[in-house]
Design a protein around this motif. Structure first.
Motif, PDB file in Angstrom:
ATOM      1  N   LEU A  40       0.158 -12.218  -4.992  1.00 25.26           N
ATOM      2  CA  LEU A  40       1.682 -12.150  -5.258  1.00 25.26           C
ATOM      3  C   LEU A  40       2.436 -10.944  -5.244  1.00 25.26           C
ATOM      4  O   LEU A  40       3.438 -10.785  -4.999  1.00 25.26           O
ATOM      5  N   ALA A  41       1.573  -9.974  -5.495  1.00 28.98           N
ATOM      6  CA  ALA A  41       2.132  -8.641  -5.768  1.00 28.98           C
ATOM      7  C   ALA A  41       2.254  -7.762  -4.217  1.00 28.98           C
ATOM      8  O   ALA A  41       3.079  -6.998  -4.191  1.00 28.98           O
ATOM      9  N   ASP A  42       1.473  -8.323  -3.168  1.00 26.14           N
ATOM     10  CA  ASP A  42       1.573  -7.841  -1.991  1.00 26.14           C
ATOM     11  C   ASP A  42       1.913  -8.699  -0.994  1.00 26.14           C
ATOM     12  O   ASP A  42       1.255  -9.848  -0.363  1.00 26.14           O
ATOM     13  N   PRO A  43       3.277  -8.531  -0.285  1.00 24.47           N
ATOM     14  CA  PRO A  43       3.759  -9.514   0.558  1.00 24.47           C
ATOM     15  C   PRO A  43       2.908  -9.499   2.074  1.00 24.47           C
ATOM     16  O   PRO A  43       2.687 -10.729   2.648  1.00 24.47           O
ATOM     17  N   GLU A  44       2.323  -8.387   2.336  1.00 24.47           N
ATOM     18  CA  GLU A  44       1.414  -8.451   3.514  1.00 24.47           C
ATOM     19  C   GLU A  44       0.009  -9.078   3.188  1.00 24.47           C
ATOM     20  O   GLU A  44       0.032 -10.060   4.242  1.00 24.47           O
ATOM     21  N   LEU A  45      -0.367  -9.192   2.200  1.00 22.41           N
ATOM     22  CA  LEU A  45      -1.539  -9.950   1.805  1.00 22.41           C
ATOM     23  C   LEU A  45      -1.230 -11.359   1.824  1.00 22.41           C
ATOM     24  O   LEU A  45      -1.969 -12.348   2.258  1.00 22.41           O
ATOM     25  N   ALA A  47       1.224 -12.992   3.504  1.00 19.93           N
ATOM     26  CA  ALA A  47       1.243 -13.409   4.895  1.00 19.93           C
ATOM     27  C   ALA A  47       0.038 -13.451   5.454  1.00 19.93           C
ATOM     28  O   ALA A  47       0.141 -14.748   6.149  1.00 19.93           O
ATOM     29  N   ALA A  48      -0.943 -12.899   5.133  1.00 21.45           N
ATOM     30  CA  ALA A  48      -2.145 -13.058   5.507  1.00 21.45           C
ATOM     31  C   ALA A  48      -2.887 -14.510   5.240  1.00 21.45           C
ATOM     32  O   ALA A  48      -3.848 -14.860   5.807  1.00 21.45           O
ATOM     33  N   MET A  49      -2.330 -14.926   4.183  1.00 25.19           N
ATOM     34  CA  MET A  49      -3.139 -16.051   3.589  1.00 25.19           C
ATOM     35  C   MET A  49      -2.623 -17.164   4.511  1.00 25.19           C
ATOM     36  O   MET A  49      -3.166 -18.478   4.240  1.00 25.19           O
ATOM     37  N   GLU A  50      -1.880 -17.234   5.613  1.00 21.05           N
ATOM     38  CA  GLU A  50      -1.548 -18.481   6.378  1.00 21.05           C
ATOM     39  C   GLU A  50      -2.607 -18.876   7.144  1.00 21.05           C
ATOM     40  O   GLU A  50      -2.653 -19.945   7.544  1.00 21.05           O
ATOM     41  N   GLY A  51      -3.760 -18.040   7.194  1.00 21.95           N
ATOM     42  CA  GLY A  51      -4.858 -18.520   8.053  1.00 21.95           C
ATOM     43  C   GLY A  51      -5.860 -19.526   7.679  1.00 21.95           C
ATOM     44  O   GLY A  51      -6.523 -19.765   8.033  1.00 21.95           O
ATOM     45  N   GLY A  52      -5.491 -19.918   6.347  1.00 26.61           N
ATOM     46  CA  GLY A  52      -6.168 -20.959   5.650  1.00 26.61           C
ATOM     47  C   GLY A  52      -7.449 -20.438   4.796  1.00 26.61           C
ATOM     48  O   GLY A  52      -7.239 -19.503   4.141  1.00 26.61           O
ATOM     49  N   ARG A  53      -8.463 -21.057   4.933  1.00 22.33           N
ATOM     50  CA  ARG A  53      -9.755 -20.705   3.818  1.00 22.33           C
ATOM     51  C   ARG A  53     -10.394 -19.407   4.191  1.00 22.33           C
ATOM     52  O   ARG A  53     -10.437 -18.677   3.125  1.00 22.33           O
ATOM     53  N   PRO A  55      -9.026 -16.279   5.366  1.00 22.66           N
ATOM     54  CA  PRO A  55      -8.544 -15.054   4.577  1.00 22.66           C
ATOM     55  C   PRO A  55      -8.234 -15.262   3.251  1.00 22.66           C
ATOM     56  O   PRO A  55      -8.392 -14.245   2.425  1.00 22.66           O
ATOM     57  N   LEU A  56      -8.274 -16.421   2.528  1.00 22.50           N
ATOM     58  CA  LEU A  56      -8.354 -16.847   1.013  1.00 22.50           C
ATOM     59  C   LEU A  56      -9.613 -16.215   0.594  1.00 22.50           C
ATOM     60  O   LEU A  56      -9.734 -15.769  -0.430  1.00 22.50           O
ATOM     61  N   TYR A  57     -10.784 -16.705   1.188  1.00 23.54           N
ATOM     62  CA  TYR A  57     -12.105 -16.241   0.395  1.00 23.54           C
ATOM     63  C   TYR A  57     -12.271 -14.712   0.822  1.00 23.54           C
ATOM     64  O   TYR A  57     -12.954 -13.912   0.115  1.00 23.54           O
ATOM     65  N   ARG A  58     -11.605 -14.112   2.079  1.00 26.67           N
ATOM     66  CA  ARG A  58     -11.824 -13.015   2.148  1.00 26.67           C
ATOM     67  C   ARG A  58     -11.235 -12.118   1.158  1.00 26.67           C
ATOM     68  O   ARG A  58     -11.576 -10.968   0.669  1.00 26.67           O
ATOM     69  N   ALA A  59      -9.983 -12.564   0.457  1.00 28.00           N
ATOM     70  CA  ALA A  59      -9.160 -11.489  -0.207  1.00 28.00           C
ATOM     71  C   ALA A  59      -9.927 -11.773  -1.582  1.00 28.00           C
ATOM     72  O   ALA A  59      -9.712 -10.651  -2.277  1.00 28.00           O
ATOM     73  N   PHE A  60     -10.395 -12.967  -2.050  1.00 30.87           N
ATOM     74  CA  PHE A  60     -11.277 -13.170  -3.143  1.00 30.87           C
ATOM     75  C   PHE A  60     -12.620 -12.269  -3.239  1.00 30.87           C
ATOM     76  O   PHE A  60     -13.054 -11.319  -4.010  1.00 30.87           O
ATOM     77  N   SER A  61     -13.122 -12.076  -1.848  1.00 33.25           N
ATOM     78  CA  SER A  61     -14.418 -11.146  -1.780  1.00 33.25           C
ATOM     79  C   SER A  61     -14.022  -9.814  -2.018  1.00 33.25           C
ATOM     80  O   SER A  61     -14.803  -9.162  -2.510  1.00 33.25           O
ATOM     81  N   LYS A  62     -13.096  -9.386  -1.653  1.00 30.61           N
ATOM     82  CA  LYS A  62     -12.510  -7.986  -1.697  1.00 30.61           C
ATOM     83  C   LYS A  62     -12.508  -7.542  -3.356  1.00 30.61           C
ATOM     84  O   LYS A  62     -12.823  -6.673  -3.554  1.00 30.61           O
TER      85      LYS A  62
END
Length: 264
Positions: A40-45, A47-53, A55-62
């Motif tokens: 929510l705090a990062d517009p670029e991140l 936007a990257a969530m549009e790719g489905g599961r 990128p979502l799991y990648r963001a969580f992994s980080k």
């Protein structure tokens, strides 16, 4: 479908993954909340969530990886799962647990897991192999199967036996589960939610936990009904129809953490 709806559709399963990874509903949910706040705090991140599961799991992994290793056992409070895990953390690395859960419990391909963890495909394959070997070195145990469908019960018996465990008993009702446990306390319970006589596997498990500590894996055709966030939920939850690799991974994880409580 809006981005919010896309994320919401995958969120119950990300929470399941987070709980299995940390061994705690509270800790897992805390990491998921942290990830959502970062998105929510990062517009670029976002936007990257549009790719489905993936990128979502990648963001969580980080988010989860950035907390390792010092926060693994303390995030959300050091509960029973975390305390049990401390004796076995040396057997399998955090990246190994991630790779194993992503390719089994979450049913990602090896290539997708590599994209989520931002590692080479060969490295992911090696991590999974090492994780399986490390966890399977854990002590074998007696397993109680609470399942009212005979064919599924037989499938689970074969799977458990192939892993080197023994069957302490099978039960199709809450009453039968009580009878089995009265004779011998199992080291692990695999439990369906809806049983033959209309009784609940949740109630059967509560009966067992009143007698002693034992890790529990719930197996159900409707996991989303239990993954609402409105009440304590099973830490280990497998969806029917299940893949044997998924059940194996859940068993390995449950025995790894040695939790005495399926509800956190």
């Amino acid at each position: 479908m809006s981005l919010g709806n896309q994320i919401a559709a995958h969120l119950p399963y990300l929470r399941r993954y987070a709980r299995a990874l940390t061994g705690s509903q509270n800790a897992g949910d805390a990491f998921v909340r942290t990830m959502l706040e970062a998105v929510l705090a990062d517009p670029e991140l976002m936007a990257a969530m549009e790719g489905g599961r993936v990128p979502l799991y990648r963001a969580f992994s980080k988010i989860w990886t950035s907390a390792q290793p010092e926060n693994l056992a303390t995030a959300g409070g050091a509960g029973e799962h975390e305390a049990g895990a401390q004796h076995r953390l040396g057997a399998i690395t955090p990246p190994g647990r991630q790779a194993l859960l992503l390719t089994t419990l979450e049913d990602f391909t090896m290539a997708e897991a590599a994209a989520i963890l931002e590692r080479d495909l060969a490295e992911i394959q090696a991590l999974v192999a090492e994780a399986v070997a490390g966890i399977e070195r854990e002590q074998k145990t007696d397993v109680l199967i609470i399942e009212d469908e005979p064919l599924i019960a037989m499938q689970l018996e074969d799977l458990v036996g192939a892993m080197g465990h023994t069957i302490s008993g099978t039960a199709a009702t809450r009453t039968q589960a009580r009878e089995v446990v009265s004779g011998k306390m199992p080291g692990l319970v695999l439990a369906d939610i809806q049983l033959a006589d209309g009784s609940s596997g949740l109630d059967a498990v509560e009966d067992i936990l009143a007698l002693g500590s034992v890790p529990v894996i719930f197996i159900t055709a409707y996991p989303e009904r239990l993954l609402t966030g409105d009440r304590p939920e099973p830490t280990y939850l497998v969806t029917k129809p299940f893949q044997e690799a998924t059940v194996r991974a859940a068993i390995s994880q449950a025995l790894f953490f040695r939790s005495s409580k399926p509800l956190d």
